[in-house]
Design an enzyme around this catalytic site. Structure first.
Site, mmCIF file in Angstrom:
data_model
loop_
_atom_site.group_PDB
_atom_site.id
_atom_site.type_symbol
_atom_site.label_atom_id
_atom_site.label_comp_id
_atom_site.label_asym_id
_atom_site.label_seq_id
_atom_site.Cartn_x
_atom_site.Cartn_y
_atom_site.Cartn_z
ATOM 1 N N ARG A 248 -2.834 1.432 11.688
ATOM 2 C CA ARG A 248 -3.573 0.942 12.841
ATOM 3 C C ARG A 248 -3.443 1.988 13.942
ATOM 4 N NH1 ARG A 248 -5.863 -2.015 10.062
ATOM 5 N NH2 ARG A 248 -5.962 -4.282 10.056
ATOM 6 N N GLU B 206 -11.073 1.418 18.553
ATOM 7 C CA GLU B 206 -12.212 1.553 17.621
ATOM 8 C C GLU B 206 -13.398 0.716 18.082
ATOM 9 O OE1 GLU B 206 -10.702 0.530 13.745
ATOM 10 O OE2 GLU B 206 -9.191 2.102 13.821
ATOM 11 N N ILE C 229 0.842 -1.210 0.000
ATOM 12 C CA ILE C 229 0.000 0.000 0.000
ATOM 13 C C ILE C 229 0.877 1.260 0.000
ATOM 14 C CG2 ILE C 229 -1.865 1.237 1.167
ATOM 15 C CD1 ILE C 229 -2.722 -1.488 2.377
ATOM 16 N N HIS D 114 -12.459 4.436 9.895
ATOM 17 C CA HIS D 114 -11.765 3.263 9.340
ATOM 18 C C HIS D 114 -12.424 2.820 8.021
ATOM 19 C CE1 HIS D 114 -9.221 -0.509 10.493
ATOM 20 N NE2 HIS D 114 -9.267 -0.353 9.180
ATOM 21 N N SER E 143 11.476 2.401 6.652
ATOM 22 C CA SER E 143 11.113 1.010 6.927
ATOM 23 C C SER E 143 12.378 0.398 7.505
ATOM 24 C CB SER E 143 10.675 0.291 5.647
ATOM 25 O OG SER E 143 11.687 0.396 4.672
ATOM 26 N N ARG E 144 12.283 -0.845 8.008
ATOM 27 C CA ARG E 144 13.483 -1.423 8.639
ATOM 28 C C ARG E 144 14.561 -1.704 7.597
ATOM 29 N NH1 ARG E 144 10.079 -5.882 11.684
ATOM 30 N NH2 ARG E 144 9.241 -5.823 9.567
HETATM 31 P P1 NAP Z 1 3.119 -4.769 3.652
HETATM 32 O O1 NAP Z 1 3.131 -4.924 2.177
HETATM 33 O O2 NAP Z 1 3.485 -5.933 4.510
HETATM 34 O O3 NAP Z 1 4.085 -3.545 4.008
HETATM 35 C C1 NAP Z 1 4.443 -3.218 5.319
HETATM 36 C C2 NAP Z 1 5.561 -2.166 5.304
HETATM 37 O O4 NAP Z 1 5.797 -1.772 6.660
HETATM 38 C C3 NAP Z 1 6.887 -2.667 4.743
HETATM 39 O O5 NAP Z 1 7.510 -1.635 4.036
HETATM 40 C C4 NAP Z 1 7.700 -3.000 5.999
HETATM 41 O O6 NAP Z 1 9.091 -2.891 5.706
HETATM 42 C C5 NAP Z 1 7.205 -1.895 6.954
HETATM 43 N N1 NAP Z 1 7.355 -2.254 8.360
HETATM 44 C C6 NAP Z 1 6.901 -3.371 8.983
HETATM 45 N N2 NAP Z 1 7.248 -3.353 10.278
HETATM 46 C C7 NAP Z 1 7.947 -2.204 10.476
HETATM 47 C C8 NAP Z 1 8.593 -1.624 11.599
HETATM 48 N N3 NAP Z 1 8.591 -2.222 12.790
HETATM 49 N N4 NAP Z 1 9.215 -0.436 11.436
HETATM 50 C C9 NAP Z 1 9.234 0.178 10.235
HETATM 51 N N5 NAP Z 1 8.632 -0.323 9.125
HETATM 52 C C10 NAP Z 1 8.002 -1.505 9.247
HETATM 53 O O7 NAP Z 1 1.704 -4.304 4.166
HETATM 54 P P2 NAP Z 1 0.543 -3.543 3.348
HETATM 55 O O8 NAP Z 1 -0.222 -4.518 2.548
HETATM 56 O O9 NAP Z 1 1.132 -2.344 2.686
HETATM 57 O O10 NAP Z 1 -0.405 -3.085 4.584
HETATM 58 C C11 NAP Z 1 0.110 -2.316 5.632
HETATM 59 C C12 NAP Z 1 -0.897 -2.169 6.762
HETATM 60 O O11 NAP Z 1 -1.883 -1.213 6.428
HETATM 61 C C13 NAP Z 1 -1.729 -3.405 7.118
HETATM 62 O O12 NAP Z 1 -1.001 -4.338 7.909
HETATM 63 C C14 NAP Z 1 -2.905 -2.792 7.867
HETATM 64 O O13 NAP Z 1 -2.630 -2.723 9.256
HETATM 65 C C15 NAP Z 1 -2.999 -1.388 7.287
HETATM 66 N N6 NAP Z 1 -4.244 -1.212 6.492
HETATM 67 C C16 NAP Z 1 -5.170 -0.306 6.863
HETATM 68 C C17 NAP Z 1 -6.314 -0.152 6.111
HETATM 69 C C18 NAP Z 1 -7.384 0.837 6.479
HETATM 70 O O14 NAP Z 1 -8.537 0.600 6.155
HETATM 71 N N7 NAP Z 1 -7.053 1.936 7.116
HETATM 72 C C19 NAP Z 1 -6.528 -0.939 4.985
HETATM 73 C C20 NAP Z 1 -5.555 -1.837 4.624
HETATM 74 C C21 NAP Z 1 -4.410 -1.967 5.382
HETATM 75 P P3 NAP Z 1 10.225 -3.619 6.596
HETATM 76 O O15 NAP Z 1 9.746 -5.024 6.800
HETATM 77 O O16 NAP Z 1 11.465 -3.476 5.780
HETATM 78 O O17 NAP Z 1 10.295 -2.845 7.865
HETATM 79 C C1 8YV Z 2 -10.555 -3.512 6.853
HETATM 80 C C2 8YV Z 2 -8.038 -3.113 7.049
HETATM 81 O O1 8YV Z 2 -11.381 -2.439 7.162
HETATM 82 O O2 8YV Z 2 -7.279 -4.682 5.476
HETATM 83 C C3 8YV Z 2 -7.079 -4.138 6.553
HETATM 84 O O3 8YV Z 2 -6.078 -4.374 7.255
HETATM 85 O O4 8YV Z 2 -7.794 -2.435 7.995
HETATM 86 C C4 8YV Z 2 -9.309 -2.864 6.344
HETATM 87 O O5 8YV Z 2 -9.205 -3.112 4.983
HETATM 88 C C5 8YV Z 2 -10.540 -4.363 8.057
HETATM 89 O O6 8YV Z 2 -9.550 -5.333 8.018
HETATM 90 C C6 8YV Z 2 -11.890 -5.028 8.213
HETATM 91 O O7 8YV Z 2 -11.845 -6.007 9.186
#
Ligand code: NAP
Ligand code: 8YV
Length: 325
Positions: free
Chosen positions: A235, A264, A158, A282, A177-178
């Site tokens: 989060r 939340e 993302i 959210h 990032s790490r």
């Molecule tokens: P991803 O592809 O696994 O990417 C995670 C990134 O975070 C990587 O660049 C990783 O790099 C970095 N990271 C992990 N741990 C870290 C740490 N301790 N310090 C610094 N950087 C760190 O995950 P994604 O698919 O992009 O999703 C990311 C997160 O977005 C999800 O896990 C979820 O919690 C959140 N999210 C929120 C919504 C919403 O509705 N608001 C929707 C979807 C997702 P390194 O491993 O090199 O550190």
């Molecule tokens: C959802 C999210 O709202 O994918 C995630 O990590 O935070 C959101 O897309 C949530 O997971 C619904 O349970």
């Protein structure tokens, strides 16, 4: 499948019809939300349960999973799976799946909307119009994205989709990032405080959980400084919420746009009362299109596992095939 050989599955809460209907066709479904006594229901069905489908904040922890001796798979609705104890699952041969990639573009769209809303104070401007105040005088001039550097915390699936969009706004991008991310040319900061010092916007998109808890703390906010804007779509646990509220109150930072919160759906009243922040419930991935794709991927993971072909998107902590214990 006949009812006799349908695997038993727990649904930890109500889910979208697309999931519930297909689950009923493929599994013998036990709905925790419908139980009068949840613990009694779990005790009664525990010996038969082979799968869990879960969403949101329901804790799928070791205490629950150890009651289910035949548990093989936990399918999580969402890419973030911080509510599932993947360490326990990995150690006990249970595979955990999530819903990566299908939501990248939606969440990135929402992030850019939230960033622009926050910088240009658009929700405030809309409230101004609806309150009839435009008739009295124009809405005050806003802050700007111009001359800002955007620091992205997390350059994963993302984070990259967000960066691609920010590029089109013509402002510099750096990230923390790490490890340096492969295939991107933005400047990498191994140190978050150092990056916060050099940027005016922090966009947070890392996983939740113990490894990132409160990583946006008072020190990071101080480094971001009085012109700084924090956007959190990751989060609530990633941000020290009391420290953020203090930083907003004392003008240590300028503003914040938040899609996620520590408890939340409860949002601190102090934040709700702040006119200079933008708060969303959210909704990062919450369109019909994207939630359908997420729901179908959850079902496809379960179906593929049930057919013996293995899950489609196991999380890295529980690679397939698992070591059954
Ligand atoms: P991803 O592809 O696994 O990417 C995670 C990134 O975070 C990587 O660049 C990783 O790099 C970095 N990271 C992990 N741990 C870290 C740490 N301790 N310090 C610094 N950087 C760190 O995950 P994604 O698919 O992009 O999703 C990311 C997160 O977005 C999800 O896990 C979820 O919690 C959140 N999210 C929120 C919504 C919403 O509705 N608001 C929707 C979807 C997702 P390194 O491993 O090199 O550190
Ligand atoms: C959802 C999210 O709202 O994918 C995630 O990590 O935070 C959101 O897309 C949530 O997971 C619904 O349970």
């Amino acid at each position: 499948m006949t009812p006799a050989n349908k695997p038993d599955l727990i649904l930890t809460g109500p889910m979208m019809p697309l999931i519930e209907e297909q689950a009923d066709q493929l599994f013998t479904v036990h709905r925790l939300a419908k139980a009068k006594d949840r613990d009694a229901m779990i005790s009664e069905i525990a010996p038969r349960i082979r799968a869990i489908a879960t969403a949101g904040h329901f804790p799928v922890n070791g205490a629950l999973m150890e009651k289910l001796p035949k548990l093989e798979i936990v399918a999580n609705f969402g890419v973030g799976y911080d509510s599932v104890d993947v360490k326990w699952a990995g150690e006990h041969g249970v595979v955990v799946t999530n819903t990566p990639d299908v939501l990248n573009e939606e969440v990135a769209d929402t992030t850019l909307a939230l960033l622009l809303q926050t910088v240009r104070q658009l929700p405030q401007a809309e409230r101004y119009l609806r309150a009839g105040k435009w008739l009295e005088k124009p809405f005050p001039l806003s802050h700007t994205l111009r001359d800002r550097t955007v620091g992205i915390v997390g350059m994963g699936r993302i984070g990259r989709a967000i960066a691609r969009r920010v590029e089109s706004f013509g402002v510099p991008i750096v990230y923390h990032s790490r490890k340096p991310a492969t295939g991107v040319s933005y400047k990498h900061y191994p140190n978050l405080v150092a990056m916060a010092r050099d940027v005016d916007v922090l966009v947070v998109i890392v996983p939740g959980g113990a490894g990132t808890k409160n990583m946006i703390n008072a020190e990071v906010l101080k480094a971001l400084g009085p012109n700084g804007i924090l956007i959190n779509v990751a989060r609530g646990s990633v941000v020290d919420e009391p420290a953020l509220m203090e930083a907003l109150k004392s003008k240590t930072i300028l503003s914040a746009g938040l899609d996620v919160f520590a408890e939340e759906p409860r949002v601190p009243q102090a934040l709700i009362e702040m006119e200079h922040v933008v708060l969303l419930p959210h909704v990062g991935s919450a369109s019909h299109h994207t939630r359908r794709a997420m729901g179908q991927l959850l079902v496809d993971n379960l179906t593929s596992w049930a057919k013996g072909a293995g899950p489609l998107t196991p999380v890295p902590e529980t690679p397939w095939p698992t070591k059954r214990k």
